[in-house]
Design an enzyme around this catalytic site. Sequence first.
Site, mmCIF file in Angstrom:
data_model
loop_
_atom_site.group_PDB
_atom_site.id
_atom_site.type_symbol
_atom_site.label_atom_id
_atom_site.label_comp_id
_atom_site.label_asym_id
_atom_site.label_seq_id
_atom_site.Cartn_x
_atom_site.Cartn_y
_atom_site.Cartn_z
ATOM 1 N N LYS A 92 15.832 -25.211 -9.709
ATOM 2 C CA LYS A 92 14.539 -25.587 -10.279
ATOM 3 C C LYS A 92 13.622 -26.296 -9.294
ATOM 4 O O LYS A 92 12.433 -26.452 -9.562
ATOM 5 C CB LYS A 92 14.734 -26.434 -11.537
ATOM 6 C CG LYS A 92 15.380 -25.687 -12.691
ATOM 7 C CD LYS A 92 14.622 -24.403 -13.037
ATOM 8 C CE LYS A 92 15.189 -23.738 -14.273
ATOM 9 N NZ LYS A 92 14.637 -24.258 -15.492
ATOM 10 N N SER A 138 26.615 -24.155 -15.930
ATOM 11 C CA SER A 138 25.910 -22.887 -16.117
ATOM 12 C C SER A 138 26.291 -21.894 -15.018
ATOM 13 O O SER A 138 26.214 -20.675 -15.204
ATOM 14 C CB SER A 138 24.400 -23.090 -16.148
ATOM 15 O OG SER A 138 23.915 -23.443 -14.877
#
Lengths: 91, 315
Positions: B44, B261
């Site tokens: 991100k 994840s």
Amino acid sequence: MSVEVRLPTVLRPHAAGQTVVEAEGATIGEVLESLVRSYPGMSGQVLTDDGSLHRFVNVYVNDDDVRYLDQLQTKVQPGDTVSILPAVAGG
Amino acid sequence: MSLYSSVLELIGHTPMVDASALSPNPSVRICVKLEGQNPGGSVKDRVALWMVEQAEKEGLLVPGSVLLEPSSGNTGIGLALVARVKGYRLKVVLPTNVSPERRQALEMWGAQIIESPGSEGSNGAVRLAMKLHAEHPEWVFLYQYANHANPLAHYEGTGPEIWQDCPEVTHFVAGLGTSGTLLGVGRFLKEQNPAVQVWAVEPPAGELVDGLRSLDDGYIPPIFQDLAGADLLDRKTIIGPRESIEWTRRLAEIGVFAGISSGSALAGAARCAQVIESGVVVTVAADGGWKYLSTGAWTDDIDDVVERARRIIYF
């Protein structure tokens, strides 16, 4: 032909709180129609009035999203697990 | 090695490692791009930098601006890093049930945390951020779910890097999240080679944190609709918490310390490897494992970790 359908939290109240229910059908479309017949409270929540899949509902056959298989025509076999999950934000 | 003038120049250009030791099919290679190597610790950082620089170009962001963003963690942390270095203020709407490391990372870089109810999950954070933005239109709302700079960061960065390092890629597998990674990388790779298949992995939200009163409260990221995500994806598969944690541990066995994840993404890559005859599957480890140590993901009994995963937002 009977398959297991796993319900998301928001649909369980329409099925007396059950997490997993049985439904009949040879395709996903038939399974969902059978589900709504057994639990009329789900009508409009899973399938829209014109019979298509609700946009915020994802349906999986053995973990695969049917939108990327044959959509409502996706075939199911006895013993398959169908899971209904809501579309939610991630990230 | 090079000398950089700003830590922001360290964003992107992450390494890829061959993880074929974990492939269930000897004719399929699996390669993992290690996004935890970014300076803010996750993929991100790319999105944060692209969104901020796009807003600067458009004149939306000026010195003294305040940024507002809903995030269950990594985007907020990436924005906190970029905002700190560039001198902006940041308010992050964060669900209460994220791992404590996320909160600390945000505070370390000076972000102000606005809590949203944990029971409403990421959807609740999005809703609250929208309400706050309506009340404070002067705050700059980059809104990763609708911001085209999000997939663009991957179309211009992550995708070309993968193509450069691994042009033999046949399948790209990544977590869905905001859909930015899949949209950007997927489109770039298909433009280079239309035969590349793009698979989405969806870790189901914790059952107790899906935040829905009815299915009408569901959410599809606007960028996924704008960019016809449903046409781009070839397949989408769910990976449960147990499988995610098992694969996070398997990654550690080959020395890759990555977040949960990443375990989901690897499980998806392995499932892909199982059903294809041969090929090269590229996947993304979105962040490192550091922010998850408090969850006991590697050391506690797996049943306990899975049970906790029902209540915590890991992703």
